[in-house]
Design a protein around this motif. Structure first.
Motif, mmCIF file in Angstrom:
data_model
loop_
_atom_site.group_PDB
_atom_site.id
_atom_site.type_symbol
_atom_site.label_atom_id
_atom_site.label_comp_id
_atom_site.label_asym_id
_atom_site.label_seq_id
_atom_site.Cartn_x
_atom_site.Cartn_y
_atom_site.Cartn_z
ATOM 1 N N LEU A 1 60.277 -66.537 10.517
ATOM 2 C CA LEU A 1 59.706 -65.206 10.313
ATOM 3 C C LEU A 1 59.120 -65.042 8.913
ATOM 4 C CD1 LEU A 1 62.201 -62.754 12.078
ATOM 5 C CD2 LEU A 1 59.932 -63.465 12.834
ATOM 6 N N LEU A 2 59.713 -65.705 7.940
ATOM 7 C CA LEU A 2 59.200 -65.597 6.573
ATOM 8 C C LEU A 2 57.852 -66.293 6.413
ATOM 9 C CD1 LEU A 2 62.490 -66.031 4.497
ATOM 10 C CD2 LEU A 2 61.135 -63.945 4.807
ATOM 11 N N GLN A 3 57.474 -67.113 7.403
ATOM 12 C CA GLN A 3 56.162 -67.757 7.371
ATOM 13 C C GLN A 3 55.083 -66.888 8.003
ATOM 14 O OE1 GLN A 3 56.184 -71.796 8.886
ATOM 15 N NE2 GLN A 3 58.286 -72.107 8.219
ATOM 16 N N ALA A 4 55.506 -65.832 8.722
ATOM 17 C CA ALA A 4 54.540 -64.965 9.394
ATOM 18 C C ALA A 4 53.787 -64.119 8.374
ATOM 19 C CB ALA A 4 55.247 -64.058 10.396
ATOM 20 N N GLU A 5 52.554 -63.761 8.742
ATOM 21 C CA GLU A 5 51.760 -62.876 7.890
ATOM 22 C C GLU A 5 52.386 -61.488 7.856
ATOM 23 O OE1 GLU A 5 48.239 -62.474 5.489
ATOM 24 O OE2 GLU A 5 49.004 -64.233 6.542
ATOM 25 N N LYS A 6 52.770 -60.986 9.041
ATOM 26 C CA LYS A 6 53.398 -59.678 9.182
ATOM 27 C C LYS A 6 54.379 -59.695 10.349
ATOM 28 C CE LYS A 6 51.472 -56.927 6.049
ATOM 29 N NZ LYS A 6 52.272 -56.181 5.038
ATOM 30 N N ALA B 1 61.813 -60.288 4.062
ATOM 31 C CA ALA B 1 61.240 -59.557 2.930
ATOM 32 C C ALA B 1 60.560 -58.273 3.401
ATOM 33 C CB ALA B 1 60.232 -60.446 2.195
ATOM 34 N N SER B 2 60.761 -57.181 2.664
ATOM 35 C CA SER B 2 60.209 -55.888 3.057
ATOM 36 C C SER B 2 58.688 -55.915 3.126
ATOM 37 C CB SER B 2 60.661 -54.799 2.073
ATOM 38 O OG SER B 2 60.247 -55.119 0.750
ATOM 39 N N GLY B 3 58.057 -56.750 2.304
ATOM 40 C CA GLY B 3 56.604 -56.845 2.325
ATOM 41 C C GLY B 3 56.050 -57.446 3.597
ATOM 42 N N LYS B 4 56.919 -58.127 4.350
ATOM 43 C CA LYS B 4 56.489 -58.737 5.615
ATOM 44 C C LYS B 4 56.506 -57.733 6.765
ATOM 45 C CE LYS B 4 56.262 -63.256 4.593
ATOM 46 N NZ LYS B 4 55.104 -64.117 4.865
ATOM 47 N N ILE B 5 57.320 -56.684 6.629
ATOM 48 C CA ILE B 5 57.579 -55.780 7.753
ATOM 49 C C ILE B 5 56.686 -54.547 7.646
ATOM 50 C CG2 ILE B 5 59.364 -54.564 9.029
ATOM 51 C CD1 ILE B 5 61.432 -56.218 7.442
ATOM 52 N N GLU B 6 56.106 -54.171 8.754
ATOM 53 C CA GLU B 6 55.233 -52.993 8.777
ATOM 54 C C GLU B 6 55.440 -52.242 10.074
ATOM 55 O OE1 GLU B 6 50.440 -52.135 8.784
ATOM 56 O OE2 GLU B 6 51.229 -53.674 7.432
ATOM 57 N N ILE B 7 55.516 -50.922 9.984
ATOM 58 C CA ILE B 7 55.695 -50.094 11.173
ATOM 59 C C ILE B 7 54.351 -49.877 11.854
ATOM 60 C CG2 ILE B 7 56.421 -47.847 12.064
ATOM 61 C CD1 ILE B 7 58.375 -47.661 9.754
ATOM 62 N N GLN B 8 54.286 -50.206 13.120
ATOM 63 C CA GLN B 8 53.095 -49.960 13.932
ATOM 64 C C GLN B 8 53.553 -49.296 15.221
ATOM 65 O OE1 GLN B 8 49.829 -50.430 13.526
ATOM 66 N NE2 GLN B 8 49.901 -51.344 11.496
ATOM 67 N N TYR B 9 53.463 -47.971 15.261
ATOM 68 C CA TYR B 9 53.899 -47.269 16.460
ATOM 69 C C TYR B 9 52.945 -47.573 17.612
ATOM 70 C CZ TYR B 9 57.114 -44.524 13.643
ATOM 71 O OH TYR B 9 58.135 -44.139 12.822
ATOM 72 N N PRO B 10 53.491 -47.997 18.765
ATOM 73 C CA PRO B 10 52.605 -48.226 19.905
ATOM 74 C C PRO B 10 52.048 -46.909 20.398
ATOM 75 C CG PRO B 10 54.903 -48.362 20.587
ATOM 76 C CD PRO B 10 54.897 -48.243 19.086
ATOM 77 N N GLY B 11 50.770 -46.884 20.720
ATOM 78 C CA GLY B 11 50.163 -45.651 21.213
ATOM 79 C C GLY B 11 50.718 -45.254 22.570
ATOM 80 N N ILE B 12 50.653 -43.982 22.873
ATOM 81 C CA ILE B 12 51.132 -43.471 24.153
ATOM 82 C C ILE B 12 49.930 -43.165 25.035
ATOM 83 C CG2 ILE B 12 52.364 -41.602 25.313
ATOM 84 C CD1 ILE B 12 54.070 -41.309 22.840
ATOM 85 N N ASN B 13 49.892 -43.801 26.173
ATOM 86 C CA ASN B 13 48.824 -43.545 27.125
ATOM 87 C C ASN B 13 49.229 -42.356 27.988
ATOM 88 O OD1 ASN B 13 46.803 -43.524 29.001
ATOM 89 N ND2 ASN B 13 47.177 -45.585 29.793
#
Length: 231
Positions: free
Chosen positions: A111-116, A134-146
């Protein structure tokens, strides 16, 4: 290139070509040997794709341990950015597996090799950071609701008492510790003026049902429901 059980229909309208490599063929169980063959199959498919097509602009994968291993190798070899779509804390979900510490060490390295690492809530940010991501690797992306997946509310309540104005509490999701199904039950039992209901499935379903039985409220659990059935 996307590596997952299935990709969201949203990718069908993407402005680029999407190559989907499924990780779970029909009829495949969650047994250890089936997982070994499934992950081996993913590696073989990725290897064939690497030799038959030009490198993709982006590699997407889910957070299944074997898929993470295969995707990290592919991304490193092809020199392309790799993003993990994590719907849960894979460390918590595999805590009881054989040789879990060794497995977690490998997952962490990959996982530490992933971009995000994209997650769908702040609770996952905290839990993954606690596992050494690392916190810099993790980003919140809420899935849209159809909204088209959810029909208009019927006049007659299906899972709540009809013509009752009492506060209605609802929870839907995968039954895992990070997602908070047991927390929902704990909170719901202290809400004396509410009517709780929750649906979904997952590793903690049996524990959740047992807890409801002890509380005398088995009716709170609706089991797995499709989108159009969610109250």
């Amino acid at each position: 290139v996307g590596v997952s059980d299935r990709l969201s229909e949203a990718y069908e309208t993407a402005g680029c070509e999407i190559v989907h490599i499924p990780t779970a063929p029909v009829g495949m169980s969650d047994g250890l040997m089936d997982k070994v063959f499934r992950w081996r199959g993913v590696r073989q498919k990725l290897s064939r794709h690497a030799t038959q097509a030009s490198p993709p602009r982006l590699l997407l994968s889910d957070s299944t341990p074997g898929v993470i291993r295969a995707a990290s190798r592919y991304a490193r070899k092809a020199g392309v950015p790799w993003v993990v779509l994590a719907g849960g804390n894979i460390f918590s979900e595999t805590r009881s597996q054989f040789l879990a510490p060794l497995l977690h060490s490998q997952i962490r390295t990959d996982l530490l090799q992933a971009e995000k690492v994209f997650v769908d809530g702040p609770d996952l940010v905290d839990s993954l950071e606690g596992e050494g991501i690392a916190s810099g690797k993790i980003e919140i992306q809420y899935p849209g609701i159809n909204l088209e997946e959810f029909p208009e509310r019927p006049m007659q309540a299906r899972y709540y008492p009809a013509r009752d104005e009492t506060l209605r509490l609802g929870w839907h999701g995968r039954h895992t510790e990070p997602n908070g199904v047991l927390r929902f039950i704990d909170l719901a039992q202290h809400c004396r003026k509410g009517i709780p209901r929750f649906c979904g499935d997952g590793p903690l379903r049996e524990q959740a049902v047992l807890k409801l039985s002890e509380l005398g409220h088995p009716e709170w659990c609706l089991g797995p429901l499709d989108c159009h059935q969610i109250p």
